[in-house]
Design a protein around this motif. Structure first.
Motif, PDB file in Angstrom:
ATOM      1  N   MET A   1       0.833  -1.187   0.000  1.00  0.00           N
ATOM      2  CA  MET A   1       0.000   0.000   0.000  1.00  0.00           C
ATOM      3  C   MET A   1       0.881   1.254   0.000  1.00  0.00           C
ATOM      4  O   MET A   1       1.898   1.315   0.691  1.00  0.00           O
ATOM      5  N   ALA A   2       0.490   2.245  -0.767  1.00  0.00           N
ATOM      6  CA  ALA A   2       1.277   3.471  -0.896  1.00  0.00           C
ATOM      7  C   ALA A   2       1.263   4.265   0.411  1.00  0.00           C
ATOM      8  O   ALA A   2       0.265   4.303   1.128  1.00  0.00           O
ATOM      9  N   LYS A   3       2.374   4.911   0.692  1.00  0.00           N
ATOM     10  CA  LYS A   3       2.462   5.797   1.851  1.00  0.00           C
ATOM     11  C   LYS A   3       1.666   7.063   1.557  1.00  0.00           C
ATOM     12  O   LYS A   3       1.615   7.530   0.424  1.00  0.00           O
ATOM     13  N   SER A   4       1.045   7.624   2.599  1.00  0.00           N
ATOM     14  CA  SER A   4       0.249   8.843   2.430  1.00  0.00           C
ATOM     15  C   SER A   4       1.085  10.076   2.744  1.00  0.00           C
ATOM     16  O   SER A   4       1.888  10.082   3.675  1.00  0.00           O
ATOM     17  N   PHE A   5       0.889  11.099   1.924  1.00  0.00           N
ATOM     18  CA  PHE A   5       1.573  12.371   2.117  1.00  0.00           C
ATOM     19  C   PHE A   5       0.510  13.460   2.033  1.00  0.00           C
ATOM     20  O   PHE A   5      -0.139  13.621   1.008  1.00  0.00           O
ATOM     21  N   TYR A   6       0.323  14.184   3.114  1.00  0.00           N
ATOM     22  CA  TYR A   6      -0.656  15.261   3.172  1.00  0.00           C
ATOM     23  C   TYR A   6       0.064  16.595   3.040  1.00  0.00           C
ATOM     24  O   TYR A   6       1.055  16.840   3.746  1.00  0.00           O
ATOM     25  N   ILE A   7      -0.432  17.437   2.146  1.00  0.00           N
ATOM     26  CA  ILE A   7       0.135  18.768   1.924  1.00  0.00           C
ATOM     27  C   ILE A   7      -0.931  19.789   2.293  1.00  0.00           C
ATOM     28  O   ILE A   7      -1.982  19.867   1.651  1.00  0.00           O
ATOM     29  N   ILE A   8      -0.668  20.567   3.328  1.00  0.00           N
ATOM     30  CA  ILE A   8      -1.611  21.588   3.787  1.00  0.00           C
ATOM     31  C   ILE A   8      -1.382  22.873   3.005  1.00  0.00           C
ATOM     32  O   ILE A   8      -0.259  23.376   2.933  1.00  0.00           O
ATOM     33  N   ASP A   9      -2.443  23.396   2.420  1.00  0.00           N
ATOM     34  CA  ASP A   9      -2.417  24.701   1.762  1.00  0.00           C
ATOM     35  C   ASP A   9      -2.470  25.742   2.886  1.00  0.00           C
ATOM     36  O   ASP A   9      -3.540  26.139   3.334  1.00  0.00           O
ATOM     37  N   GLY A  10      -1.298  26.138   3.359  1.00  0.00           N
ATOM     38  CA  GLY A  10      -1.155  26.904   4.582  1.00  0.00           C
ATOM     39  C   GLY A  10      -2.003  28.147   4.722  1.00  0.00           C
ATOM     40  O   GLY A  10      -2.841  28.237   5.617  1.00  0.00           O
ATOM     41  N   HIS A  11      -1.791  29.120   3.862  1.00  0.00           N
ATOM     42  CA  HIS A  11      -2.538  30.366   4.024  1.00  0.00           C
ATOM     43  C   HIS A  11      -4.034  30.180   3.790  1.00  0.00           C
ATOM     44  O   HIS A  11      -4.847  30.826   4.449  1.00  0.00           O
TER      45      HIS A  11
ATOM     46  N   PHE B   1       6.624  32.285  -6.502  1.00  0.00           N
ATOM     47  CA  PHE B   1       5.613  31.252  -6.738  1.00  0.00           C
ATOM     48  C   PHE B   1       4.563  31.280  -5.640  1.00  0.00           C
ATOM     49  O   PHE B   1       4.876  31.549  -4.484  1.00  0.00           O
ATOM     50  N   GLU B   2       3.355  30.964  -6.017  1.00  0.00           N
ATOM     51  CA  GLU B   2       2.288  30.866  -5.037  1.00  0.00           C
ATOM     52  C   GLU B   2       2.217  29.443  -4.507  1.00  0.00           C
ATOM     53  O   GLU B   2       2.712  28.503  -5.131  1.00  0.00           O
ATOM     54  N   ALA B   3       1.560  29.295  -3.390  1.00  0.00           N
ATOM     55  CA  ALA B   3       1.457  27.985  -2.747  1.00  0.00           C
ATOM     56  C   ALA B   3       0.846  26.946  -3.677  1.00  0.00           C
ATOM     57  O   ALA B   3       1.328  25.813  -3.737  1.00  0.00           O
TER      58      ALA B   3
ATOM     59  N   ALA C   1       3.281  17.988   5.398  1.00  0.00           N
ATOM     60  CA  ALA C   1       4.013  19.236   5.160  1.00  0.00           C
ATOM     61  C   ALA C   1       3.003  20.355   4.929  1.00  0.00           C
ATOM     62  O   ALA C   1       1.823  20.090   4.661  1.00  0.00           O
ATOM     63  N   MET C   2       3.461  21.574   5.046  1.00  0.00           N
ATOM     64  CA  MET C   2       2.610  22.722   4.763  1.00  0.00           C
ATOM     65  C   MET C   2       3.318  23.602   3.741  1.00  0.00           C
ATOM     66  O   MET C   2       4.543  23.746   3.780  1.00  0.00           O
ATOM     67  N   VAL C   3       2.546  24.177   2.835  1.00  0.00           N
ATOM     68  CA  VAL C   3       3.085  25.083   1.822  1.00  0.00           C
ATOM     69  C   VAL C   3       2.386  26.429   1.993  1.00  0.00           C
ATOM     70  O   VAL C   3       1.166  26.482   2.182  1.00  0.00           O
ATOM     71  N   ILE C   4       3.174  27.509   1.944  1.00  0.00           N
ATOM     72  CA  ILE C   4       2.610  28.849   2.099  1.00  0.00           C
ATOM     73  C   ILE C   4       3.112  29.764   0.986  1.00  0.00           C
ATOM     74  O   ILE C   4       4.131  29.497   0.350  1.00  0.00           O
ATOM     75  N   ASP C   5       2.382  30.840   0.775  1.00  0.00           N
ATOM     76  CA  ASP C   5       2.829  31.906  -0.116  1.00  0.00           C
ATOM     77  C   ASP C   5       3.908  32.700   0.615  1.00  0.00           C
ATOM     78  O   ASP C   5       3.881  32.814   1.843  1.00  0.00           O
ATOM     79  N   THR C   6       4.833  33.268  -0.140  1.00  0.00           N
ATOM     80  CA  THR C   6       5.863  34.096   0.492  1.00  0.00           C
ATOM     81  C   THR C   6       5.365  35.517   0.726  1.00  0.00           C
ATOM     82  O   THR C   6       5.962  36.262   1.491  1.00  0.00           O
ATOM     83  N   GLY C   7       4.297  35.893   0.027  1.00  0.00           N
ATOM     84  CA  GLY C   7       3.757  37.229   0.201  1.00  0.00           C
ATOM     85  C   GLY C   7       4.515  38.290  -0.550  1.00  0.00           C
ATOM     86  O   GLY C   7       4.262  39.472  -0.394  1.00  0.00           O
TER      87      GLY C   7
END
Length: 160
Positions: free
Chosen positions: A1-11, A110-112, A56-62
């Motif tokens: 079974m594949a490992k799960s990877f969750y990416i949070i759209d931070g902002h 780049f944006e999130a 992991a979480m990804v955010i915009d740099t602003g």
């Protein structure tokens, strides 16, 4: 079974917590804490309900150097300014995420959502089942059998 990877759209999730239909909360010193509380509850629920192998979480740099502005100078020109009490809560949330050992990714220019899509495709190539913790409809175009969207509040998964 594949490992799960969750990416949070931070902002996106921080804004969602900030504007959540929840009573206002403040610390003893009077600092606003509603967004911090709601976001932290979302994060804890995600970990408890889904038990991600990786997170992991990804955010915009602003910054103003987003490549889309070169293509369309009016890009997001009508976006309202952040509320005054948003920034301190955002900083507190980012500190909580870092202190929890969750990496935060951002890249100037780049944006999130650009980073999230790139990460998801690269994780797909490595055999992961990837979940985008976001409601951003633009991200739906990359959904397929190994990339899904997940909404913690409704506990709903959307597949491609």
């Amino acid at each position: 079974m594949a490992k799960s990877f969750y990416i949070i759209d931070g902002h996106a999730q921080i804004y969602r917590a900030y504007f959540a239909p929840f009573r206002d909360l403040t610390s003893r010193s009077g600092e606003p804490t509603k967004a911090t509380f709601v976001f932290t509850q979302m994060l804890l629920n995600l970990i408890e309900q889904r038990k991600p192998d990786y997170l992991a979480m990804v955010i915009d740099t602003g910054d103003e150097t987003v490549f889309r502005k070169d293509i369309y100078p009016e890009y997001k020109a009508n976006r309202q300014a952040r509320p005054e009490d948003f920034f301190p809560q955002e900083q507190r949330i980012l500190r909580i995420v870092r202190d929890a050992g969750i990496p935060i990714f951002a890249k100037p220019g780049f944006e999130a959502d650009d980073l999230i899509a790139t990460m998801a495709r690269r994780l797909e190539d490595r055999g992961f089942q990837t979940f985008l913790v976001s409601k951003d409809k633009d991200l739906r175009q990359i959904l397929d059998e190994s990339i899904s969207m997940y909404d913690v509040q409704s506990d709903e998964r959307h597949d491609g």
